[in-house]
Design an enzyme around this catalytic site. Structure first.
Site, mmCIF file in Angstrom:
data_model
loop_
_atom_site.group_PDB
_atom_site.id
_atom_site.type_symbol
_atom_site.label_atom_id
_atom_site.label_comp_id
_atom_site.label_asym_id
_atom_site.label_seq_id
_atom_site.Cartn_x
_atom_site.Cartn_y
_atom_site.Cartn_z
ATOM 1 N N SER A 127 -38.069 -38.252 -72.751
ATOM 2 C CA SER A 127 -36.841 -38.834 -73.288
ATOM 3 C C SER A 127 -36.079 -37.899 -74.225
ATOM 4 O O SER A 127 -34.857 -37.950 -74.278
ATOM 5 C CB SER A 127 -37.193 -40.131 -74.024
ATOM 6 O OG SER A 127 -36.096 -40.624 -74.718
ATOM 7 N N LYS A 133 -36.126 -41.082 -81.264
ATOM 8 C CA LYS A 133 -34.752 -41.152 -80.754
ATOM 9 C C LYS A 133 -33.782 -40.473 -81.708
ATOM 10 O O LYS A 133 -34.135 -40.134 -82.838
ATOM 11 C CB LYS A 133 -34.330 -42.628 -80.589
ATOM 12 C CG LYS A 133 -35.159 -43.394 -79.580
ATOM 13 C CD LYS A 133 -34.906 -42.922 -78.167
ATOM 14 C CE LYS A 133 -35.938 -43.456 -77.199
ATOM 15 N NZ LYS A 133 -35.832 -42.897 -75.863
#
Lengths: 157, 172
Positions: free
Chosen positions: A37, A79
């Site tokens: 990710s 993130k």
């Protein structure tokens, strides 16, 4: 091996172990990165050090990396903050738009222009976060709104 | 002499606390934790596992669940409302995947009713190979554990993510 006073050595080891545990749990947890990710910024299988103290006295800013709690105290999503509370966020052919204005993202690999998202207002007390790997289509990517309370910290390294 | 005894007492206390933590404490909590680890292990498929093995594994997986269930595992899997459906979905999934590994990263458990019903949030890493493509997925589930016929089983499971994707409920 145990020295002249084995009990003292054992006690020192116990104190050291407890300190390491407390530091890892409440301040600077070791983070094993799993998944693609955050490519190309952070690679699958690498180790980082988290910083749970980072956002105790201030709020996360756009572009900063954050750890978002999953369950328990050892599992996090890693993130990047894209949208702040009250802002309107959108994606058009891969370009990030904040309040209707194109916002540059220097950390991206480039060449991936598939992300599209209609304007979305980030509610108060929430953030829009996403990974840097835009090669993964947005519906398949863990990206979106998260509560401030779920942001457990940032990265120390 | 006094110092030695004090140190001995401290070490003994630490050891006793460790033993209590390992072997005593909340035994139901340990049973649920063990059940969740066993379920994760049952959700394993190695390349080359045959149909008979998959059928047996599917029934083994269903044994971790209550007689009445409501499962929402998230896309692309359908909602599941009975153990029969669960066996079918498990068999289909295991058959479709060349390999599957589920690893529990962390969990937390809250008692709804002590020693009768509990809610567990569990973070899992799923490594699956589908049609030659290896994927690593991270999910968080909310599981409701109940005590049924003296066994801890799952009555309800649903995706419970701290990041809500406006484009889809699917996650990577």
């Amino acid at each position: 091996m145990w020295g002249r006073r084995p009990l003292v050595t054992l006690l020192r080891a116990a104190v050291l172990g407890t300190l390491l545990y407390l530091t890892g749990r409440f301040a600077f947890p070791p983070v094993h990165v799993s998944g693609l990710s955050m490519e190309p910024t952070i690679h699958d299988g690498t180790w980082r050090i988290g910083n749970k103290l980072k956002f105790l006295s201030r709020d996360p800013q756009r572009g900063e990396l954050v750890m978002v709690s999953m369950a328990g105290w050892r599992a996090f999503y890693l993130k990047r903050v894209l949208g702040l509370p009250g802002e309107t966020i959108a994606f058009k052919n891969g370009a990030l738009l904040i309040n209707g204005k194109v916002t540059a993202e220097s950390y991206l690999a480039g060449g991936d222009d598939t992300w599209n998202l209609s304007p979305l207002r980030v509610p108060k007390g929430e953030y829009f976060v996403a990974g840097d790997n835009r090669a993964v289509p947005l519906p398949m990517h863990t990206a979106g709104l998260t509560r401030r309370g779920d942001i457990a910290g940032g990265l120390l390294w | 002499m006094v110092r030695t005894w004090t140190l001995g007492l401290v070490v003994a206390t630490v050891l006793l606390a460790g033993c209590w933590w390992l072997f005593g404490g909340d035994s139901d909590l340990r049973k649920i934790t063990r059940q969740s680890e066993k379920l994760a292990a049952a959700l394993h498929k190695a390349p080359g596992d045959g149909l008979l093995g998959i059928a047996a594994r599917s029934h083994e997986i269903a044994d971790f669940f209550a007689k009445k269930i409501t499962l929402t595992p998230g896309e692309p899997l359908p909602g599941i409302g009975s153990r029969e459906e669960l066996v079918t979905v498990a068999a289909t999934t295991l058959q479709a995947a060349s390999s599957l590994d589920v690893k529990i990263l962390d969990r937390d458990l809250n008692w709804v009713e002590p020693h009768v019903k509990a809610t567990m949030h569990v973070a899992v890493e799923v490594v699956v190979t589908l049609q030659g493509e290896r994927q690593k997925l991270m999910h968080t589930y909310e599981l409701t554990w109940i005590l049924e016929e003296e066994r801890w089983v799952i009555a309800n499971a649903q995706v419970s993510e701290s990041i809500r994707n406006p484009a889809s409920s699917d996650r990577r």
